[in-house]
Scaffold this motif. Structure first.
Motif, PDB file in Angstrom:
ATOM      1  N   LEU A 145     -10.801  -0.285   1.751  1.00  0.00           N
ATOM      2  CA  LEU A 145     -10.706  -0.522   3.189  1.00  0.00           C
ATOM      3  C   LEU A 145      -9.418   0.118   3.674  1.00  0.00           C
ATOM      4  N   THR A 146      -9.526   0.984   4.668  1.00  0.00           N
ATOM      5  CA  THR A 146      -8.356   1.721   5.137  1.00  0.00           C
ATOM      6  C   THR A 146      -7.906   1.219   6.506  1.00  0.00           C
ATOM      7  N   SER A 147      -6.733   1.642   6.895  1.00  0.00           N
ATOM      8  CA  SER A 147      -6.184   1.255   8.188  1.00  0.00           C
ATOM      9  C   SER A 147      -6.914   1.936   9.342  1.00  0.00           C
ATOM     10  N   ALA A 148      -7.847   2.850   9.054  1.00  0.00           N
ATOM     11  CA  ALA A 148      -8.666   3.424  10.120  1.00  0.00           C
ATOM     12  C   ALA A 148      -9.621   2.383  10.688  1.00  0.00           C
ATOM     13  N   LEU A 149      -9.945   1.346   9.900  1.00  0.00           N
ATOM     14  CA  LEU A 149     -10.823   0.268  10.373  1.00  0.00           C
ATOM     15  C   LEU A 149     -10.063  -0.745  11.214  1.00  0.00           C
ATOM     16  N   THR A 150      -8.968  -1.268  10.673  1.00  0.00           N
ATOM     17  CA  THR A 150      -8.195  -2.316  11.342  1.00  0.00           C
ATOM     18  C   THR A 150      -6.833  -2.441  10.681  1.00  0.00           C
ATOM     19  N   ASP A 151      -5.986  -3.279  11.236  1.00  0.00           N
ATOM     20  CA  ASP A 151      -4.709  -3.611  10.622  1.00  0.00           C
ATOM     21  C   ASP A 151      -5.000  -4.445   9.374  1.00  0.00           C
ATOM     22  N   LEU A 152      -4.477  -4.038   8.244  1.00  0.00           N
ATOM     23  CA  LEU A 152      -4.830  -4.673   6.971  1.00  0.00           C
ATOM     24  C   LEU A 152      -3.927  -5.839   6.586  1.00  0.00           C
ATOM     25  N   GLN A 153      -2.853  -6.094   7.319  1.00  0.00           N
ATOM     26  CA  GLN A 153      -1.957  -7.184   6.941  1.00  0.00           C
ATOM     27  C   GLN A 153      -2.622  -8.559   7.035  1.00  0.00           C
ATOM     28  N   PRO A 154      -3.384  -8.875   8.108  1.00  0.00           N
ATOM     29  CA  PRO A 154      -4.063 -10.182   8.129  1.00  0.00           C
ATOM     30  C   PRO A 154      -5.056 -10.350   6.980  1.00  0.00           C
ATOM     31  N   LEU A 155      -5.722  -9.263   6.614  1.00  0.00           N
ATOM     32  CA  LEU A 155      -6.658  -9.315   5.493  1.00  0.00           C
ATOM     33  C   LEU A 155      -5.919  -9.539   4.181  1.00  0.00           C
ATOM     34  N   THR A 156      -4.771  -8.918   4.019  1.00  0.00           N
ATOM     35  CA  THR A 156      -3.945  -9.128   2.819  1.00  0.00           C
ATOM     36  C   THR A 156      -3.466 -10.568   2.748  1.00  0.00           C
ATOM     37  N   ASP A 157      -3.059 -11.118   3.885  1.00  0.00           N
ATOM     38  CA  ASP A 157      -2.634 -12.522   3.914  1.00  0.00           C
ATOM     39  C   ASP A 157      -3.792 -13.455   3.565  1.00  0.00           C
ATOM     40  N   PHE A 158      -4.987 -13.120   4.010  1.00  0.00           N
ATOM     41  CA  PHE A 158      -6.174 -13.919   3.727  1.00  0.00           C
ATOM     42  C   PHE A 158      -6.487 -13.936   2.226  1.00  0.00           C
ATOM     43  N   LEU A 159      -6.212 -12.818   1.553  1.00  0.00           N
ATOM     44  CA  LEU A 159      -6.519 -12.690   0.123  1.00  0.00           C
ATOM     45  C   LEU A 159      -5.316 -13.004  -0.760  1.00  0.00           C
ATOM     46  N   ARG A 160      -4.353 -13.750  -0.270  1.00  0.00           N
ATOM     47  CA  ARG A 160      -3.101 -13.995  -1.010  1.00  0.00           C
ATOM     48  C   ARG A 160      -3.306 -14.807  -2.281  1.00  0.00           C
ATOM     49  N   ASN A 161      -4.393 -15.563  -2.393  1.00  0.00           N
ATOM     50  CA  ASN A 161      -4.628 -16.366  -3.595  1.00  0.00           C
ATOM     51  C   ASN A 161      -5.278 -15.578  -4.724  1.00  0.00           C
ATOM     52  N   THR A 162      -5.673 -14.353  -4.472  1.00  0.00           N
ATOM     53  CA  THR A 162      -6.209 -13.496  -5.534  1.00  0.00           C
ATOM     54  C   THR A 162      -5.062 -12.690  -6.117  1.00  0.00           C
ATOM     55  N   PRO A 163      -5.195 -12.200  -7.345  1.00  0.00           N
ATOM     56  CA  PRO A 163      -4.119 -11.363  -7.913  1.00  0.00           C
ATOM     57  C   PRO A 163      -3.889 -10.124  -7.045  1.00  0.00           C
ATOM     58  N   LEU A 164      -2.718 -10.034  -6.471  1.00  0.00           N
ATOM     59  CA  LEU A 164      -2.401  -8.974  -5.516  1.00  0.00           C
ATOM     60  C   LEU A 164      -1.354  -8.044  -6.099  1.00  0.00           C
ATOM     61  N   GLU A 165      -1.675  -6.761  -6.116  1.00  0.00           N
ATOM     62  CA  GLU A 165      -0.733  -5.735  -6.569  1.00  0.00           C
ATOM     63  C   GLU A 165      -0.282  -4.945  -5.349  1.00  0.00           C
ATOM     64  N   ARG A 166       1.004  -4.941  -5.097  1.00  0.00           N
ATOM     65  CA  ARG A 166       1.559  -4.174  -3.983  1.00  0.00           C
ATOM     66  C   ARG A 166       2.222  -2.916  -4.524  1.00  0.00           C
ATOM     67  N   ARG A 167       1.941  -1.817  -3.835  1.00  0.00           N
ATOM     68  CA  ARG A 167       2.527  -0.537  -4.224  1.00  0.00           C
ATOM     69  C   ARG A 167       2.965   0.201  -2.970  1.00  0.00           C
ATOM     70  N   GLN A 168       4.060   0.911  -3.056  1.00  0.00           N
ATOM     71  CA  GLN A 168       4.510   1.743  -1.948  1.00  0.00           C
ATOM     72  C   GLN A 168       4.601   3.178  -2.420  1.00  0.00           C
ATOM     73  N   THR A 169       4.075   4.065  -1.610  1.00  0.00           N
ATOM     74  CA  THR A 169       4.164   5.495  -1.870  1.00  0.00           C
ATOM     75  C   THR A 169       4.678   6.176  -0.609  1.00  0.00           C
ATOM     76  N   TRP A 170       5.115   7.400  -0.757  1.00  0.00           N
ATOM     77  CA  TRP A 170       5.660   8.124   0.387  1.00  0.00           C
ATOM     78  C   TRP A 170       4.546   8.478   1.372  1.00  0.00           C
ATOM     79  N   ILE A 171       3.405   8.942   0.861  1.00  0.00           N
ATOM     80  CA  ILE A 171       2.212   9.195   1.677  1.00  0.00           C
ATOM     81  C   ILE A 171       1.039   8.539   0.946  1.00  0.00           C
ATOM     82  N   CYS A 172       0.241   7.735   1.639  1.00  0.00           N
ATOM     83  CA  CYS A 172      -0.830   6.955   1.011  1.00  0.00           C
ATOM     84  C   CYS A 172      -2.128   7.747   0.874  1.00  0.00           C
ATOM     85  N   TRP A 173      -2.123   8.735  -0.018  1.00  0.00           N
ATOM     86  CA  TRP A 173      -3.367   9.479  -0.284  1.00  0.00           C
ATOM     87  C   TRP A 173      -4.325   8.573  -1.015  1.00  0.00           C
ATOM     88  N   LEU A 174      -5.597   8.729  -0.743  1.00  0.00           N
ATOM     89  CA  LEU A 174      -6.614   7.944  -1.460  1.00  0.00           C
ATOM     90  C   LEU A 174      -6.887   8.552  -2.815  1.00  0.00           C
TER      91      LEU A 174
END
Length: 197
Positions: A168-197
């Motif tokens: 699911l990409t940010s072209a659909l919607t803001d993903l932060q509320p969805l990430t907060d909703f899924l906080r009880n599942t194992p969540l891996e956060r990663r930061q990259t300079w450009i988010c290529w798929l």
């Protein structure tokens, strides 16, 4: 300077049409309910592409003026090259990301209603069968550069027990509320300079 006199009426008409569309969108938004269904829409695409397209709109006519000059001095060639690098360096990655994200989620529909504990993903009109307990892990990739044109492009990957991966990409919607909703599942956060798929 024929090019600039030709482009001015086109830019004025484009600005008028954009203002009219945004005004109608704002007016219609006052009387509509908040939707919990997300797919690629015009308003979201315009918001994501505003700065890259503005950069191209300002830079390309300037660059085009150089091609109408009879001869160019060496310092003018250097200026032309530097402007091309700046314009394409700012707008190019955002346009490429936008194209990549739009193609990825072109046929994706997200139904997300956190108050009802509802999360559904549809691909090509068919619902992908999964529940929250079917998520092995969630991968959230965000952009580390916060001030670039492409910083608002990020994505979320849902890894299911059956081996399927939903992106699911940010072209659909803001993903932060969805990430907060899924906080009880194992969540891996990663930061990259450009988010290529």
């Amino acid at each position: 300077m024929k090019l600039l006199s030709f482009l001015r009426p086109l830019l004025e008409v484009a600005a008028l049409v954009a203002a009219l569309v945004l005004g109608l969108r704002l007016f219609s938004g006052l009387f509509s309910r908040k939707s919990h269904t997300y797919r690629l829409n015009y308003a979201r695409q315009l918001r994501l592409l505003f700065w890259p397209l503005l950069c191209l709109g300002v830079g390309l006519p300037f660059l085009g003026a150089f091609f109408y000059a009879d001869t160019l001095a060496p310092h003018e060639w250097i200026l032309l090259l530097a402007m091309t690098v700046v314009v394409l360096g700012f707008a190019g990655p955002a346009l490429l990301l936008h194209g990549q994200y739009s193609l990825r989620n072109l046929h994706t529909t997200l139904v997300f209603e956190p108050k009802q504990n509802r999360l559904e993903v549809y691909e090509d009109g068919a619902r992908v069968p999964f529940e929250k307990h079917d998520l092995l892990r969630v991968e959230r990739v965000t952009c580390s550069s916060r001030r670039a044109f492409w910083s608002s492009y990020d994505y979320l990957r849902l890894h299911l027990r059956n081996g399927q991966t939903l992106t699911l990409t940010s072209a659909l919607t803001d993903l932060q509320p969805l990430t907060d909703f899924l906080r009880n599942t194992p969540l891996e956060r990663r930061q990259t300079w450009i988010c290529w798929l």
